[in-house]
Write an enzyme that holds these catalytic residues in place. Structure first.
Site, PDB file in Angstrom:
ATOM      1  N   GLY A 160       2.367   6.143   4.018  1.00  0.00           N
ATOM      2  CA  GLY A 160       2.055   5.022   4.907  1.00  0.00           C
ATOM      3  C   GLY A 160       3.023   4.802   6.058  1.00  0.00           C
ATOM      4  O   GLY A 160       2.667   4.233   7.084  1.00  0.00           O
ATOM      5  N   GLU A 198       9.416   1.306   4.993  1.00  0.00           N
ATOM      6  CA  GLU A 198       8.146   1.184   4.269  1.00  0.00           C
ATOM      7  C   GLU A 198       7.051   0.665   5.204  1.00  0.00           C
ATOM      8  O   GLU A 198       7.354  -0.018   6.194  1.00  0.00           O
ATOM      9  CB  GLU A 198       8.305   0.165   3.129  1.00  0.00           C
ATOM     10  CG  GLU A 198       8.323   0.720   1.723  1.00  0.00           C
ATOM     11  CD  GLU A 198       6.980   1.225   1.212  1.00  0.00           C
ATOM     12  OE1 GLU A 198       6.114   1.643   2.002  1.00  0.00           O
ATOM     13  OE2 GLU A 198       6.797   1.203  -0.013  1.00  0.00           O
ATOM     14  N   ASP A 199       5.819   0.947   4.867  1.00  0.00           N
ATOM     15  CA  ASP A 199       4.713   0.393   5.624  1.00  0.00           C
ATOM     16  C   ASP A 199       4.469  -1.068   5.250  1.00  0.00           C
ATOM     17  O   ASP A 199       4.310  -1.926   6.104  1.00  0.00           O
ATOM     18  CB  ASP A 199       3.427   1.232   5.432  1.00  0.00           C
ATOM     19  CG  ASP A 199       3.063   1.449   3.967  1.00  0.00           C
ATOM     20  OD1 ASP A 199       3.832   1.050   3.061  1.00  0.00           O
ATOM     21  OD2 ASP A 199       1.991   2.030   3.710  1.00  0.00           O
ATOM     22  N   ASP A 222       4.026  -5.491  -0.796  1.00  0.00           N
ATOM     23  CA  ASP A 222       2.946  -6.348  -1.293  1.00  0.00           C
ATOM     24  C   ASP A 222       3.459  -7.058  -2.546  1.00  0.00           C
ATOM     25  O   ASP A 222       4.095  -8.104  -2.452  1.00  0.00           O
ATOM     26  CB  ASP A 222       1.728  -5.439  -1.535  1.00  0.00           C
ATOM     27  CG  ASP A 222       0.508  -6.171  -2.021  1.00  0.00           C
ATOM     28  OD1 ASP A 222       0.457  -7.404  -1.896  1.00  0.00           O
ATOM     29  OD2 ASP A 222      -0.416  -5.512  -2.534  1.00  0.00           O
ATOM     30  N   THR A 278       6.636  -1.440  -5.923  1.00  0.00           N
ATOM     31  CA  THR A 278       6.998  -0.116  -5.403  1.00  0.00           C
ATOM     32  C   THR A 278       8.420  -0.154  -4.839  1.00  0.00           C
ATOM     33  O   THR A 278       9.216   0.761  -5.089  1.00  0.00           O
ATOM     34  CB  THR A 278       6.003   0.313  -4.295  1.00  0.00           C
ATOM     35  OG1 THR A 278       4.690   0.289  -4.842  1.00  0.00           O
ATOM     36  CG2 THR A 278       6.316   1.701  -3.769  1.00  0.00           C
ATOM     37  N   LYS A 286       3.626  -9.088   2.584  1.00  0.00           N
ATOM     38  CA  LYS A 286       2.650 -10.077   2.088  1.00  0.00           C
ATOM     39  C   LYS A 286       3.343 -10.937   1.039  1.00  0.00           C
ATOM     40  O   LYS A 286       3.174 -10.719  -0.152  1.00  0.00           O
ATOM     41  CB  LYS A 286       1.488  -9.346   1.396  1.00  0.00           C
ATOM     42  CG  LYS A 286       0.514  -8.619   2.256  1.00  0.00           C
ATOM     43  CD  LYS A 286      -0.662  -8.189   1.346  1.00  0.00           C
ATOM     44  CE  LYS A 286      -1.301  -6.930   1.809  1.00  0.00           C
ATOM     45  NZ  LYS A 286      -2.262  -6.401   0.810  1.00  0.00           N
ATOM     46  N   ARG A 312      -5.914   6.048   8.451  1.00  0.00           N
ATOM     47  CA  ARG A 312      -4.476   6.047   8.760  1.00  0.00           C
ATOM     48  C   ARG A 312      -4.231   6.252  10.254  1.00  0.00           C
ATOM     49  O   ARG A 312      -3.198   5.870  10.783  1.00  0.00           O
ATOM     50  CB  ARG A 312      -3.760   7.177   7.999  1.00  0.00           C
ATOM     51  CG  ARG A 312      -3.680   6.977   6.500  1.00  0.00           C
ATOM     52  CD  ARG A 312      -2.689   7.973   5.916  1.00  0.00           C
ATOM     53  NE  ARG A 312      -2.801   8.121   4.470  1.00  0.00           N
ATOM     54  CZ  ARG A 312      -2.168   7.372   3.582  1.00  0.00           C
ATOM     55  NH1 ARG A 312      -1.388   6.392   3.974  1.00  0.00           N
ATOM     56  NH2 ARG A 312      -2.315   7.585   2.294  1.00  0.00           N
TER      57      ARG A 312
HETATM   58  P1  5GP Z   1       3.426  -2.992  -3.814  1.00  0.00           P
HETATM   59  O1  5GP Z   1       4.016  -2.109  -4.887  1.00  0.00           O
HETATM   60  O2  5GP Z   1       4.452  -3.744  -3.025  1.00  0.00           O
HETATM   61  O3  5GP Z   1       2.381  -3.898  -4.387  1.00  0.00           O
HETATM   62  O4  5GP Z   1       2.608  -2.089  -2.841  1.00  0.00           O
HETATM   63  C1  5GP Z   1       3.192  -1.133  -2.097  1.00  0.00           C
HETATM   64  C2  5GP Z   1       2.190  -0.076  -1.711  1.00  0.00           C
HETATM   65  O5  5GP Z   1       0.814  -0.444  -1.945  1.00  0.00           O
HETATM   66  C3  5GP Z   1       2.318   0.120  -0.237  1.00  0.00           C
HETATM   67  O6  5GP Z   1       3.338   1.047   0.075  1.00  0.00           O
HETATM   68  C4  5GP Z   1       0.947   0.601   0.139  1.00  0.00           C
HETATM   69  O7  5GP Z   1       0.862   1.985  -0.058  1.00  0.00           O
HETATM   70  C5  5GP Z   1       0.021  -0.109  -0.835  1.00  0.00           C
HETATM   71  N1  5GP Z   1      -0.546  -1.329  -0.253  1.00  0.00           N
HETATM   72  C6  5GP Z   1      -0.241  -2.610  -0.545  1.00  0.00           C
HETATM   73  N2  5GP Z   1      -0.968  -3.471   0.204  1.00  0.00           N
HETATM   74  C7  5GP Z   1      -1.736  -2.691   1.005  1.00  0.00           C
HETATM   75  C8  5GP Z   1      -2.695  -2.993   2.029  1.00  0.00           C
HETATM   76  O8  5GP Z   1      -3.015  -4.139   2.384  1.00  0.00           O
HETATM   77  N3  5GP Z   1      -3.278  -1.920   2.621  1.00  0.00           N
HETATM   78  C9  5GP Z   1      -2.994  -0.637   2.309  1.00  0.00           C
HETATM   79  N4  5GP Z   1      -3.629   0.321   2.961  1.00  0.00           N
HETATM   80  N5  5GP Z   1      -2.085  -0.326   1.352  1.00  0.00           N
HETATM   81  C10 5GP Z   1      -1.466  -1.339   0.710  1.00  0.00           C
END
Ligand code: 5GP
Length: 177
Positions: free
Chosen positions: A36, A91-92, A95, A99, A123, A157
């Site tokens: 990402g 990081e992209d 959430d 991760t 978020k 992407r």
């Molecule tokens: P986390 O572990 O913080 O919940 O999520 C991290 C990963 O989930 C991000 O690096 C991304 O790959 C994916 N992710 C979380 N939210 C989104 C979103 O709104 N859109 C997309 N495309 N990927 C997301």
């Protein structure tokens, strides 16, 4: 559309200037989290006016297409040790934070001098675990977003902007027609 290409470019310029200012005089080791980060990272490092080396980590989280399970697996490891280096982890999106927690725990075992986190999107309303996030491009609502590196089932992407997915299944069906 949530964020236009112009909105993103302007914020990336600001982040680059801030990081350049904060790390003045220090070499920086930028680590991008694939896949990402790829678009954000290439734009951001061009705005960082420092002695900067680059590496990548690949991770993939199991779970449904639009919800993170928190179970992370490494798909691509760093190409070089990071001991003693000042790491900028790029990081992209953060959430749930699960991760990021996995990444920081993993990188800490390799004894870097420091780890600083820069994420394009955050978020906070969906965050399940406290993780350090030093630089944030945009704080966004709890919606699933695509574009500028972010995918839905490996698609979209390449969009130059960031959009919100309201009906992911319909989006894919439309594209496939
Ligand atoms: P986390 O572990 O913080 O919940 O999520 C991290 C990963 O989930 C991000 O690096 C991304 O790959 C994916 N992710 C979380 N939210 C989104 C979103 O709104 N859109 C997309 N495309 N990927 C997301």
């Amino acid at each position: 559309m949530l964020l236009s290409a112009e909105d993103i470019a302007e914020r990336v310029r600001e982040l680059g200037a801030q990081i350049t200012h904060d790390f003045a005089g220090q070499p920086l080791h930028a680590i991008g989290v694939l896949k990402g980060c790829f678009m954000f990272m290439t734009d951001l490092v061009r705005e960082i006016d420092l002695d900067c080396s680059i590496d990548f980590l690949g991770v993939s989280s199991y779970g449904s297409r639009t919800e993170s399970s928190g179970v992370v697996r490494t798909t691509h490891d760093l190409s070089a040790p990071i001991a003693g280096k000042h790491v900028l982890l790029i990081e992209d999106i953060v959430d749930t934070g699960l991760t990021m927690k996995y990444l920081i725990d993993n990188l800490q075992t390799r004894r870097p001098a420091s780890i600083t986190v820069c994420t394009l999107l955050h978020k906070p309303s969906n965050q399940k675990i406290e993780v350090p996030v030093h630089y944030v491009g945009f704080t966004i609502p709890n919606k699933f977003v695509i574009g500028y590196g972010l995918d839905y089932a490996e698609r979209f992407r390449n969009l130059p902007y960031i959009g919100v997915v309201t009906n992911a299944a319909a989006l894919i069906a439309d594209e496939e027609e």
